[in-house]
Enzyme design. Structure first.
Site, PDB file in Angstrom:
ATOM      1  N   TRP A   1       5.534 -10.209  -1.997  1.00  0.00           N
ATOM      2  CA  TRP A   1       5.784  -9.179  -0.990  1.00  0.00           C
ATOM      3  C   TRP A   1       6.453  -9.832   0.226  1.00  0.00           C
ATOM      4  O   TRP A   1       5.995 -10.885   0.685  1.00  0.00           O
ATOM      5  CB  TRP A   1       4.456  -8.536  -0.599  1.00  0.00           C
ATOM      6  CG  TRP A   1       4.543  -7.466   0.444  1.00  0.00           C
ATOM      7  CD1 TRP A   1       5.454  -6.462   0.513  1.00  0.00           C
ATOM      8  CD2 TRP A   1       3.659  -7.300   1.576  1.00  0.00           C
ATOM      9  NE1 TRP A   1       5.199  -5.664   1.608  1.00  0.00           N
ATOM     10  CE2 TRP A   1       4.109  -6.162   2.270  1.00  0.00           C
ATOM     11  CE3 TRP A   1       2.541  -7.978   2.043  1.00  0.00           C
ATOM     12  CZ2 TRP A   1       3.474  -5.696   3.423  1.00  0.00           C
ATOM     13  CZ3 TRP A   1       1.907  -7.527   3.183  1.00  0.00           C
ATOM     14  CH2 TRP A   1       2.373  -6.392   3.865  1.00  0.00           C
TER      15      TRP A   1
ATOM     16  N   ASP B   1      -4.994 -10.160  -3.612  1.00  0.00           N
ATOM     17  CA  ASP B   1      -4.446  -9.029  -2.849  1.00  0.00           C
ATOM     18  C   ASP B   1      -4.379  -7.821  -3.795  1.00  0.00           C
ATOM     19  O   ASP B   1      -3.624  -7.838  -4.770  1.00  0.00           O
ATOM     20  CB  ASP B   1      -3.045  -9.410  -2.337  1.00  0.00           C
ATOM     21  CG  ASP B   1      -2.434  -8.325  -1.438  1.00  0.00           C
ATOM     22  OD1 ASP B   1      -3.087  -7.282  -1.231  1.00  0.00           O
ATOM     23  OD2 ASP B   1      -1.303  -8.527  -0.959  1.00  0.00           O
TER      24      ASP B   1
ATOM     25  N   LYS C   1      -2.033   3.231  -0.743  1.00  0.00           N
ATOM     26  CA  LYS C   1      -1.336   3.849  -1.878  1.00  0.00           C
ATOM     27  C   LYS C   1      -2.279   4.734  -2.689  1.00  0.00           C
ATOM     28  O   LYS C   1      -1.957   5.874  -2.984  1.00  0.00           O
ATOM     29  CB  LYS C   1      -0.727   2.789  -2.796  1.00  0.00           C
ATOM     30  CG  LYS C   1      -0.308   1.510  -2.128  1.00  0.00           C
ATOM     31  CD  LYS C   1       1.023   1.624  -1.417  1.00  0.00           C
ATOM     32  CE  LYS C   1       1.255   0.352  -0.624  1.00  0.00           C
ATOM     33  NZ  LYS C   1       2.574   0.191  -0.089  1.00  0.00           N
TER      34      LYS C   1
END
Ligand code: LMR
Length: 395
Positions: free
Chosen positions: A129, A210, A245
């Site tokens: 990311w 993560d 999300k």
């Protein structure tokens, strides 16, 4: 003082949204930031979230401070969501704090690592990311990369990953994506997770998992396989999770940082070191997102409604992956893009070059991250023809 400042480049992901908004082309498509969009191109508030918000409006009795750990009920619910009925919870070896989004969790985790081992090295996947490097560096960590994605063969370079991790020191941390790897969409298989967990135990490096997309890959429990296995295998680990999300709570900024210690007593010490890091950063997390999530997860009815909504989002993205590949073939593209259907979550690398990415933006108003990462979650029946025709043209 301010005259010393120099103009900085826009954020590689968030900067795209700004450009997209300013674009007047009615065909424009935003495949930049990882935001779920429905068939009509909207990012709706989930019905389960609306119901939980209504419940909160009707029942909230105070807005007094919660404390640096945030809501204890949310923290308990998120542990169970991430870990299931795991023994680290039964053994009281885990401490969780609510954080401002998954990014907040990563920043607090990084500062915590830096407090344990000043200037520690954290290894991140190549690629990862776009914000990981910045978050970790800002917290004083040294960032190194391990091989992850094989761009030529569109698969994981697992041998390269293992070779690199064998060289990691026991004082280092290693960031692993629990599921829906951002940006490649390529996840470790269960047997690969077993190898990485054994390696972590043998070498002693600190796994930092993560989990920003739980439920967007194969399912809530399936996506947590690696994280739970790691918690079975090692004595100490860090979990950073996000509700942006899976609950569609992007702008509410709600996530969690959980730290597992060797014993209940060790976990208490960890907690005592964690809370002051929050205090000097932002005192305590915002409450609204946590209240929504804990309300949903405390109600069987709302949980089942949320599961339905999450399944719908996951299966729409899966359908769009297949449609995208079929349409590219139908538009005469001969390059093999079938790998898109083998990936998880919102993202995929198209594997096109920087000039082609720029042409998509300049000539067709299609916004994708410079690495050629697309958010498949923004593809729809409405835009897929224009999208695939445009890709065919730049190819
Ligand atoms: C992304 O990768 O697009 C998302 O995680 C949004 C962000 O904050 O970058």
């Amino acid at each position: 003082m301010f005259s010393q400042l120099k103009q900085q480049p826009a954020d590689p992901i968030l900067g795209l949204s700004v450009k997209f908004k300013a674009d007047n082309n009615s065909n424009k498509i935003d495949l930049g930031a990882g935001i779920y969009k429905d068939e009509a191109g909207r990012t709706p508030v989930l019905a389960s979230v609306k119901a939980a918000e209504q419940f909160r409006t009707d029942n909230e009795t105070s807005k007094a401070y919660l404390g640096s750990a945030g809501s204890m009920l949310f923290n308990e619910k998120i542990q169970a969501l991430n870990l299931g009925e795991h023994k680290v919870i039964g053994d009281n070896r885990i401490r969780t704090i609510s954080t401002p989004g998954g990014t907040g969790a990563l920043r607090i985790a990084a500062e915590f690592i830096n407090r344990c081992t000043p200037g520690a090295t954290i290894w991140v996947s190549n690629p990862t990311w776009a914000n990981h490097q910045g978050v970790f560096t800002a917290a004083g960590l040294n960032v190194k990369t391990y091989p992850y994605y094989d761009y030529d063969n569109k698969c994981i370079d697992f041998a390269g990953m293992v070779e690199a991790l064998k060289e990691v020191s026991k004082d280092d941390a290693v960031l692993l994506h629990a599921c829906c790897h951002n940006p490649s969409g390529m996840d470790l298989s269960n047997s690969q997770w077993r190898e990485i967990a054994e390696l972590s135990k043998k070498i002693g490096f600190m796994p930092v998992v993560d989990m920003a997309y739980q439920g967007f890959g194969q399912g809530l429990d399936e996506d947590a396989y690696g994280l739970r296995l790691m918690a079975d295998t090692v004595d100490e680990m860090i979990i950073c999770s996000s509700c942006s999300k899976n609950f569609g709570l992007y702008r509410e900024r709600i996530g969690a940082c959980s730290i597992i210690g060797k014993s209940a007593a060790a976990a208490d010490i960890i907690n005592s070191a964690l809370l002051p890091i929050v205090r000097v950063n932002y005192s305590m997390p915002p409450a609204h997102g946590a209240a929504i999530v804990e309300t949903i997860l405390s109600s069987e009815e709302l949980t089942s409604q949320w599961h339905g909504e999450l399944n719908e989002m996951r299966s729409r993205i899966g359908g769009m992956r297949r449609l995208l590949v079929d349409k590219l073939v139908a538009k005469g593209v001969t390059r093999d893009f079938s790998f898109i259907t083998q990936q998880n979550g919102m993202f995929s690398f198209l594997g096109i070059d920087k000039d082609q990415v720029q042409r998509l933006q300049d000539e067709f108003s299609i916004y994708i991250v410079g690495s050629s990462r697309i958010s498949v979650a923004a593809v729809s029946y409405d835009n897929v023809d224009y999208l695939t025709e445009s890709i065919a043209k730049v190819l």
